[in-house]
Design a protein around this motif. Structure first.
Motif, PDB file in Angstrom:
ATOM      1  N   UNK A   6      -5.022 -24.814  -2.124  1.00 56.14           N
ATOM      2  CA  UNK A   6      -3.896 -25.574  -1.610  1.00 56.14           C
ATOM      3  C   UNK A   6      -2.957 -24.569  -0.955  1.00 56.14           C
ATOM      4  N   UNK A   7      -2.896 -24.578   0.364  1.00 59.85           N
ATOM      5  CA  UNK A   7      -2.116 -23.596   1.118  1.00 59.85           C
ATOM      6  C   UNK A   7      -0.670 -23.469   0.686  1.00 59.85           C
ATOM      7  N   UNK A   8       0.095 -24.567   0.680  1.00 56.61           N
ATOM      8  CA  UNK A   8       1.502 -24.455   0.279  1.00 56.61           C
ATOM      9  C   UNK A   8       1.667 -23.974  -1.167  1.00 56.61           C
ATOM     10  N   UNK A   9       0.829 -24.445  -2.072  1.00 56.83           N
ATOM     11  CA  UNK A   9       0.916 -24.013  -3.466  1.00 56.83           C
ATOM     12  C   UNK A   9       0.589 -22.530  -3.583  1.00 56.83           C
ATOM     13  N   UNK A  22       1.078 -20.263  -1.314  1.00 56.10           N
ATOM     14  CA  UNK A  22       2.239 -19.535  -0.787  1.00 56.10           C
ATOM     15  C   UNK A  22       3.369 -19.486  -1.804  1.00 56.10           C
ATOM     16  N   UNK A  23       3.629 -20.603  -2.452  1.00 54.45           N
ATOM     17  CA  UNK A  23       4.688 -20.654  -3.459  1.00 54.45           C
ATOM     18  C   UNK A  23       4.337 -19.746  -4.643  1.00 54.45           C
ATOM     19  N   UNK A  24       3.084 -19.766  -5.075  1.00 50.03           N
ATOM     20  CA  UNK A  24       2.669 -18.912  -6.189  1.00 50.03           C
ATOM     21  C   UNK A  24       2.784 -17.434  -5.833  1.00 50.03           C
ATOM     22  N   UNK A  25       2.409 -17.075  -4.617  1.00 52.35           N
ATOM     23  CA  UNK A  25       2.541 -15.681  -4.196  1.00 52.35           C
ATOM     24  C   UNK A  25       4.004 -15.256  -4.170  1.00 52.35           C
TER      25      UNK A  25
END
Length: 111
Positions: free
Chosen positions: A14-17, A19-22
């Motif tokens: 999941x791209x947005x997830x 990014x948020x996790x990173x």
């Protein structure tokens, strides 16, 4: 039907997830690193407890990433994350308690 943002992330990309996790991982590691630096300078039990509490933020992000990678099951993910929440709260409460007790023992600010 609405569901939590991480509910469908088990074992999938999941791209947005991601990014948020990173972002959360980098941010929590920076904050934990600063806390560990403060601990190295102050060398007190309350600083240790706060630093450990902040390390739990990085651990929560690691759990979320491991869940997203399929290494942790969703049920275990929730148990681990909420368990880390309890640990974090306990560490912060212990740090405040210890700091207040030490302050009183040293004859500090009493109310």
């Amino acid at each position: 039907m609405l569901s939590p943002a991480h509910a469908g992330a088990h074992g999938g990309y999941d791209g947005p997830l991601t990014a948020v996790l990173l972002l959360a991982g980098v941010g929590s590691l920076v904050v934990a690193g600063l806390a560990l630096g403060a601990l190295a300078r102050r060398r007190s039990r309350s600083f240790l407890l706060v630093a450990l509490a902040l390390v739990t933020l990085a651990a929560r992000t690691a759990v979320a990433g491991a869940t997203m990678a399929g290494m942790v099951e969703t049920s275990a993910h929730h148990l681990l994350e909420h368990g880390l929440d309890v640990v974090m709260a306990g560490l912060v409460i212990a740090a405040v308690y210890y700091a207040r007790r030490t302050e009183r023992a040293a004859g500090g600010n009493q109310r």
